[in-house]
Motif scaffolding. Structure first.
Motif: not given
Ligand code: HMG
Length: 387
Positions: A113-137
């Protein structure tokens, strides 16, 4: 490592319905919509502006500012939506193609539902933390649809927000500690066989407020909510009165001067949403854009709280710190022009677009009446494939 929102953009269809016109047509007092609900207009998407088109259009707005090296460093694309176009293929893959992103990356769709955007943002932030030098859209894109004459009709809307998540972000660094809770509720849902959402309106408001109160209490116990240091508190905005109700629950428990500051900034944060309506996954992030672009008094270093709620239900309260130079990354003039250039629909035009805005025969259907302001649009269905 500091990780957060490095760029942010939004897109909305170029047609809207004025809610005073809707009130007259539905025999309601206009003040019920303008004050009681707290909305002024709602965006009306034609069939050509589905969530793939709106999502790509939102991201396109930031791509002029990205060099090839930055584009190549995107390792993850997440499209968060509850208005998906396919049960199997992720809408992220259509967007990936439209934006010409590198093939060596992950592209997925997520839903809550509407939480999906935040789920995406938090997963993206974790991804960037786990893969230094990368970005997420991360793209949050939705069409809020309850139906003609439905109780939720006045809370419809459409649009998308795109966020680039990176190390050393230029806009908002996300704090890693947040509070989040999940609980199965039947406050709002849209089963596969229905093009329109069902909502237990008042119950959904109750669950939203209960989960905000629970998040706030837990955040308080963890020392995350010292309000003297909190410069703004943003809410998921299905309609502005809902966020206002959330904020009002704090009125008697925080000092008056803090409450007044949070209220003044809340008002800046609802300005764009009042013009386009509920964007489901994207609403909280449109509120962030609205606050940053319309408030002249915030400064780098200021701490902002964000309350995300998705029916069903998941609720997260999290925090971020504004970064030096964040204003240089905003696009107030462009967004004001986008909203000002929209065409006002009559009730008849709105009702006819609403009724025609579902793919009815994907074997062969030309999609007419495209959005002249949009770079990307759905133009045809052929053999159940999208063009
Ligand atoms: P309604 O039956 O139109 O409500 O439904 P109402 O008759 O109670 O009126 C609404 C407000 O207007 C009331 O104020 C009235 O007093 C006031 P409140 O008591 O709420 O403070 N009012 C007036 N004010 C000034 N002048 C007047 C006047 N007349 C009345 N003349 C409802 C409203 C929001 C329930 C309905 O539109 C609905 O069901 N919407 C969809 C559900 C929804 O948005 N729920 C929000 C919480 S759930 C959520 O946020 C998640 C969601 O985004 C989905 C997702 O997660 O994917 C929805």
């Amino acid at each position: 490592m500091k990780v957060g929102i490095d760029r942010i953009e939004f897109s909305t269809p170029n047609r809207y319905l004025d809610l005073v016109d809707l009130a007259h047509a539905r025999g309601a007092d206009p003040n019920k919509y303008l004050i009681g609900i707290g909305q002024r207009k709602m965006a009306v998407p034609t069939l050509s502006q589905d969530i793939v088109a709106m999502g790509a259009n939102a991201a396109e707005g930031m791509f002029g500012g990205l060099d090839d090296k930055e584009k190549a460093s995107i390792g993850l694309l997440i499209v968060a939506t509850e208005s998906g176009v396919d049960q199997s293929k992720a809408s992220a893959l259509f967007v990936h193609d439209l934006l010409g992103l590198p093939s060596s990356m992950r592209a997925i769709e997520i839903k809550e539902a509407c939480y999906g955007g935040t789920a995406g943002l938090q997963l993206a932030a974790d991804f960037v933390r786990a893969h230094p030098g990368t970005k997420a859209l991360v793209i949050a894109a939705d069409i809020a649809r309850y139906g003609l004459n439905a109780g939720g009709e006045v809370t419809q809307g459409a649009g998308a927000v795109a966020m680039l998540v990176a190390e050393n972000p230029h806009i908002l660094a996300l704090e890693e500690r947040s509070v989040v809770r999940s609980r199965s509720t039947d406050d709002f849902w849209r089963p596969n066989y229905s093009a329109e959402a069902f909502a237990k309106g008042k119950y959904s408001e109750q669950v939203y407020l209960e989960m905000f109160a629970e998040d706030w209490r837990e955040a308080e116990s963890l020392g995350l909510t010292q309000v003297s240091g909190l410069q703004a508190l943003l809410f998921h905005i299905p309609f502005s009165k809902m966020g206002r109700k959330g904020l009002r629950t704090l009125e008697s428990v925080i000092p008056v001067s803090d409450y007044e500051r949070l209220t003044a900034r809340f008002e800046k944060g609802i300005m764009y949403g009042q013009e386009v309506g509920n964007l489901y996954t994207a609403s909280l992030y449109l509120s962030l854009i609205s606050l940053l672009e319309r408030d002249e008094s915030l400064c780098a270093g200021d701490r902002i709280g964000l309350f995300s709620y998705g029916s069903g239900s998941v609720a997260e309260l999290f925090f971020g710190i504004l970064q030096t130079g964040y204003r240089d990354r905003l696009n107030r003039t462009g967004h004001e022009a986008l909203l000002a250039a929209r065409q006002r629909l009559s009730i008849d035009e709105y009702e006819s677009i609403f009724s025609a805005s579902l793919v009815t025969d994907g074997s062969q259907q030309d999609i007419e009446d495209g959005d002249p302001a949009a770079l990307h649009a759905l133009i045809r269905m052929e053999g159940h494939e999208r063009f």
